[in-house]
Design a protein around this motif. Structure first.
Motif, PDB file in Angstrom:
ATOM      1  N   GLY A 151      -2.002   0.296   4.716  1.00 45.39           N
ATOM      2  CA  GLY A 151      -3.427   0.561   4.569  1.00 45.39           C
ATOM      3  C   GLY A 151      -4.315  -0.558   5.032  1.00 45.39           C
ATOM      4  N   THR A 203       0.817  -1.205   0.000  1.00 45.58           N
ATOM      5  CA  THR A 203       0.000   0.000   0.000  1.00 45.58           C
ATOM      6  C   THR A 203       0.853   1.258   0.000  1.00 45.58           C
ATOM      7  N   ARG A 208      -1.961   4.757  -1.985  1.00 49.38           N
ATOM      8  CA  ARG A 208      -2.872   3.690  -1.533  1.00 49.38           C
ATOM      9  C   ARG A 208      -3.912   3.346  -2.594  1.00 49.38           C
TER      10      ARG A 208
END
Length: 500
Positions: free
Chosen positions: A294, A65, A130
């Motif tokens: 994330g 992420t 992300r």
């Protein structure tokens, strides 16, 4: 027979003629003989080009992420080597390629390292980041992270990018960039100077994305699109425009299966490869908790070793939309208040995160907040539902869950309190027990190329650097059996047994 005799006589005359010519040449002057010899040598010994050696390279691409990590191996050799991006960014280790994009003042798209340099002095969560979380949340609300999603679209709008520049498109473009970077670095090694390289990429995807009918085909399409972009990139570089290529190739036929070089692999399956080749390997229940920026992946499997072979039955897996991003927000807020409302930069955040284990370097208010955020992951409904699903559908025997080996990996695995929080079992009935929590074992053939690359950050990339046939046997949750032992019911004793 007459024809054979005539042919043999003709052949002998040719031999005599050749000998005579050789004799005449040997009696010429040295200069003439030398010239004739050179001409004859060129004539009878044309230049023979050595066929280029071919090496098959497997790259494990852990598309994270916040950053992407890569390890490569050459088929037939034992070493698994970390790719050093050598970027000297103050807020990313050398083994991390920023999973990031930005748009400069001219409206040009920057990817990875150039993007991170542009955003270095800006607020810590600036730019396009992300994106894989945004893609998953777009197709399934349980993966949705609204703050990240809103910032993504606001950033695009502020730079006059239209709606056709979707999260799927930037994800494909970024993956093509990452693969191209890996190819450039590997091809630059001296050992491959005169070698033809056949490079394949294994890219990780969470198990519950694979088993999700909405999300899985989206990522498969993204990987295919990325491969097509990267193929054109290496053919037309320099001056290649990945955005234009992403539109041009969007509706073109995908690469044929026999020519594919990019493959999706279950992330948790890849992560345990080092364990499966270690001396610690043993049968029984295990869990892998991968703490990313994330998301946090929680995966539970039962390892069987029939006749010495390893077969993992994955009972449950969940990609929880909670990760170190929440810890980063807590720290960013703290640092902003500490610096009289000055924005927290990426460098500030990285320095603070690096020092969290040393509580003497941080204000005591941060450490309890970090503990609460880690505990929030463990106390989330998704966490308990993952364990409960494994119990209810695959092994409904409470005593089997007394002892589970828990492995932690990912960027958040070195945070304080990880062992303390995740050693507590998921079920109140098991409260007197504690699970063993440890990093995945570092394999003997893991080579960091002289940089500090902790294996817990590279475990997924290491697994992905194995060719597909080496992954052995594994069964994902939807196909995993119910391994609950049958209840043995004994008939009640008759009256004669009762009174004897």
């Amino acid at each position: 027979m007459t024809l054979l005799r005539e042919s043999w006589k003709s052949f002998k005359r040719l031999i005599k003629l050749g000998n005579a010519e050789h004799h005449d040449v040997s009696e010429d002057t040295n200069e003439t003989a030398s010239q004739d010899k050179n001409v004859r040598k060129d004539f009878i010994s044309p230049l023979i080009r050595k066929k280029a050696e071919k090496a098959h390279i497997q790259v494990g691409l852990d598309f994270g992420t916040s950053s992407t990590k890569m390890i490569y191996s050459q088929i037939g050799r034992r070493q698994f080597r970390v790719i050093n991006f050598n970027h000297d960014l103050p807020n990313y280790p050398q083994y991390c390629l920023p999973s990031l994009a930005a748009i400069n003042n001219s409206g040009n798209l920057l990817l990875g390292i150039p993007a991170a340099r542009q955003l270095l002095d800006q607020e810590w969560d600036s730019g396009l980041n992300r994106f894989k979380v945004i893609v998953a949340g777009k197709y399934d609300n349980k993966f949705r992270e609204s703050i990240t999603e809103n910032k993504f679209y606001e950033y695009l709008k502020s730079h006059d990018y239209d709606k056709s520049f979707t999260p799927e498109r930037i994800t494909a473009i970024y993956l093509a960039y990452a693969m191209n970077e890996a190819r450039r670095i590997i091809e630059g090694y001296p050992e491959y100077k005169d070698v033809e390289l056949d490079i394949s990429f294994n890219v990780c995807i969470p198990i519950d994305h694979i088993e999700n009918n909405e999300v899985q085909p989206v990522f498969e399409k993204i990987f295919s699109h990325a491969e097509m972009i990267e193929k054109e990139w290496r053919q037309k570089s320099p001056g290649f425009d990945p955005i234009k290529a992403s539109y041009d190739l969007e509706n073109k036929p995908t690469i044929a299966d026999r020519d594919k070089r990019v493959f999706a692999v279950p992330e948790a399956v890849a992560s345990i490869q080092s364990y499966l080749v270690s001396l610690r390997k043993q049968e029984g229940l295990h869990a892998v908790i991968d703490l990313g920026a994330g998301t946090t992946d929680v995966s539970i499997f039962n390892l069987f070793m029939p006749a010495g072979d390893s077969v993992s039955y994955w009972y449950a897996a969940r990609n929880i939309p909670k990760g170190t991003i929440n810890i980063e927000r807590v720290i960013a807020s703290y640092l902003t208040d500490l610096n009289c409302s000055s924005p927290c930069t990426c460098s500030d955040l990285f320095t603070c995160l690096s020092n969290l284990r040393d509580s003497s370097k941080e204000n005591n208010t941060i450490i309890p907040a970090v503990f609460n955020e880690i505990r929030a992951i463990k106390k989330s409904d998704e966490y308990y539902q993952t364990w409960g699903s494994a119990y209810l559908y695959h092994l409904k025997k409470s005593s089997a869950w007394n002892n589970v080996e828990v492995f932690v990996c990912g960027g958040g695995s070195n945070l304080p309190y990880i062992e303390e929080v995740f050693s507590v079992p998921w079920w109140n009935s098991l409260k007197e027990f504690r699970y063993n929590v440890s990093p995945l074992p570092t394999p003997f053939n893991y080579e960091t190329e002289g940089i500090n690359a902790p294996f817990e950050r590279m475990a997924v990339a290491y697994g992905l650097a194995h060719p597909l046939p080496e992954f052995g046997g594994y069964v994902l949750p939807q196909e995993a059996p119910d391994d609950t032992p049958p209840i043995i019911r004994r008939p009640p004793p008759d009256h004669e047994d009762l009174y004897t």
